[in-house]
Design an enzyme around this catalytic site. Structure first.
Site, PDB file in Angstrom:
ATOM      1  N   GLY A 208      41.704  26.759  51.402  1.00  0.00           N
ATOM      2  CA  GLY A 208      42.503  27.182  50.244  1.00  0.00           C
ATOM      3  C   GLY A 208      43.999  27.083  50.527  1.00  0.00           C
ATOM      4  O   GLY A 208      44.431  26.618  51.575  1.00  0.00           O
TER       5      GLY A 208
ATOM      6  N   ILE B  78      30.525  32.641  54.246  1.00  0.00           N
ATOM      7  CA  ILE B  78      30.744  33.948  54.878  1.00  0.00           C
ATOM      8  C   ILE B  78      29.559  34.881  54.614  1.00  0.00           C
ATOM      9  O   ILE B  78      29.485  35.961  55.198  1.00  0.00           O
ATOM     10  CB  ILE B  78      32.054  34.603  54.390  1.00  0.00           C
ATOM     11  CG1 ILE B  78      32.090  34.688  52.864  1.00  0.00           C
ATOM     12  CG2 ILE B  78      33.265  33.864  54.932  1.00  0.00           C
ATOM     13  CD1 ILE B  78      33.244  35.518  52.316  1.00  0.00           C
TER      14      ILE B  78
ATOM     15  N   TYR C  52      37.577  41.004  40.344  1.00  0.00           N
ATOM     16  CA  TYR C  52      38.342  40.612  41.542  1.00  0.00           C
ATOM     17  C   TYR C  52      39.229  41.764  42.012  1.00  0.00           C
ATOM     18  O   TYR C  52      39.266  42.088  43.207  1.00  0.00           O
ATOM     19  CB  TYR C  52      39.165  39.379  41.174  1.00  0.00           C
ATOM     20  CG  TYR C  52      40.203  38.925  42.172  1.00  0.00           C
ATOM     21  CD1 TYR C  52      39.841  38.284  43.349  1.00  0.00           C
ATOM     22  CD2 TYR C  52      41.563  39.086  41.895  1.00  0.00           C
ATOM     23  CE1 TYR C  52      40.808  37.832  44.239  1.00  0.00           C
ATOM     24  CE2 TYR C  52      42.528  38.626  42.772  1.00  0.00           C
ATOM     25  CZ  TYR C  52      42.148  38.007  43.948  1.00  0.00           C
ATOM     26  OH  TYR C  52      43.105  37.554  44.824  1.00  0.00           O
TER      27      TYR C  52
HETATM   28  C1  AKB Z   1      44.835  35.459  40.992  1.00  0.00           C
HETATM   29  O1  AKB Z   1      45.538  35.132  40.019  1.00  0.00           O
HETATM   30  O2  AKB Z   1      43.651  35.779  40.928  1.00  0.00           O
HETATM   31  C2  AKB Z   1      45.513  35.515  42.346  1.00  0.00           C
HETATM   32  C3  AKB Z   1      46.045  36.873  42.619  1.00  0.00           C
HETATM   33  C4  AKB Z   1      47.168  37.405  41.830  1.00  0.00           C
HETATM   34  O3  AKB Z   1      45.561  37.517  43.496  1.00  0.00           O
HETATM   35  N1  AKB Z   1      46.560  34.551  42.415  1.00  0.00           N
END
Ligand code: AKB
Length: 340
Positions: free
Chosen positions: A14, A57, A156
């Protein structure tokens, strides 16, 4: 087999991996670097590493193999599904982002137990760990400190926030009820990155991607429809400063660190300001705005800027590039050369 102190980088293919490998190699050519990624390493990076392992992973047998083969004392755990991608596959995101991180923390714990030294573990968290409820609060909040507004709206962001706690647990409280002390084997160090902009790579799957996408599209003569409103503001950082922050944090004496997780910032332009500098550099750029309300909602939930005073005080976070110099001295000249 290498019994030399080695470095393991996950997600090495990445954006951050690319820049990190170059810098680690430049600083110490003798230190073996092992990478683990589902995707092949670009040739330029592959030439700098001892072994580029293709794999996941989530494959604990593979991790056990690396444990037996190398004496790892530095882990850079970069592998993750980013925020936009994670919203399309939340259960997969949880697997990769949380179970994957747990596997790497276990790996580091076992490595530390086997060679008897703490394993320095770098974890890139994100401004996505924040969740600001509405635009009024975002405007009033200004530079948000680490412990405010920790109510992320994305899978996330939730994954990152939880893994920050997992890392702190391994570093300070691991198996706290066992007769013998087990904690301290993992020296967990984490920054919350803002949106990152690199002159060399274009990210994929993130929601802060509008800034790097806009500049790379303009430089390569492609039209670009920005998916956020012009007044949208979040913090950004140039990739060399992101790598510099990783180095400074990893080199800091442990006793100087008052936290396991640090905000870091550099500049916080609106999308309109980014568009303006891009247009100035590439007058024929074809940039329009086509707001994607759903992705806009995610960016609106991230702070306009972060309070990074702890990082500045504890380990000397000092980004070299502000908004003007990031574009004027780093991004625009390098990107122009790249697409020439
Ligand atoms: C995303 O946009 O998911 C990443 C971050 C802000 O962690 N670039």
């Amino acid at each position: 087999m290498s019994r030399k102190p080695s470095v393991l980088i996950t997600g090495a293919s990445g954006e951050i991996g690319h820049a990190l490998i170059s810098r680690l190699f430049a600083e110490d050519r003798d230190r073996p670097i092992v990478t683990l990624d589902l995707n092949p390493l670009p040739a330029e990076s592959a030439a700098k590493v001892r072994q580029a392992v293709s794999g996941s992973i989530l494959d604990t047998a593979l991790l056990d193999g690396l444990l037996a083969q190398y004496e790892v004392d530095h882990v850079y755990h970069l592998a993750a599904l980013l925020s936009t991608r994670s919203e399309f596959s939340p259960a997969l995101a949880h697997k990769v982002n949380v179970e994957g991180t747990l596997n790497l923390l276990e790996f580091a714990q076992k490595q530390g137990e086997s060679h008897g030294r703490p394993v320095a573990f770098f974890y890139p968290s994100s401004i996505a760990a924040f969740g600001v409820p509405d635009l009024d609060t975002k405007a009033r909040a200004g530079k948000v400190p680490e412990d405010d507004h920790n109510v992320p709206t994305t899978m996330y962001g939730a994954n990152k926030l939880y893994c920050e706690h997992l890392g702190r647990y391994y570093a300070r409280h691991y198996k706290q009820l066992a007769a013998e002390a087990h904690s301290g084997r993992v020296d967990f160090r984490c920054v919350r990155f803002p949106g990152l902009i690199s002159a060399e790579t274009v990210p994929s799957g993130g929601t802060s991607d509008y800034a790097p996408e806009m500049i790379h599209a303009a430089a390569s003569g492609q039209p670009y429809a920005c998916f956020v409103r012009p007044d949208t503001r979040i913090p950004f950082m140039a990739m060399p400063d992101a790598v510099d922050a990783i180095f400074r944090l990893m080199e800091a004496p442990r006793e100087k660190l008052t936290r396991t997780v640090y905000n870091i910032g550099a500049f916080a332009p609106s999308a309109a300001q980014i568009e303006e500098v891009v247009r100035r550099a590439f007058p024929r750029a074809d940039i329009t705005t086509k707001v994607d309300e759903k992705r806009q909602g995610i960016v609106d939930s991230w702070p306009a800027d972060v309070d990074d005073s702890a990082a500045r005080t504890d380990w000397g976070h000092a980004p070299q590039y502000d908004f003007a110099s990031a574009f004027g001295e780093y991004l625009i000249p390098s990107i122009k050369k790249r697409y020439a």
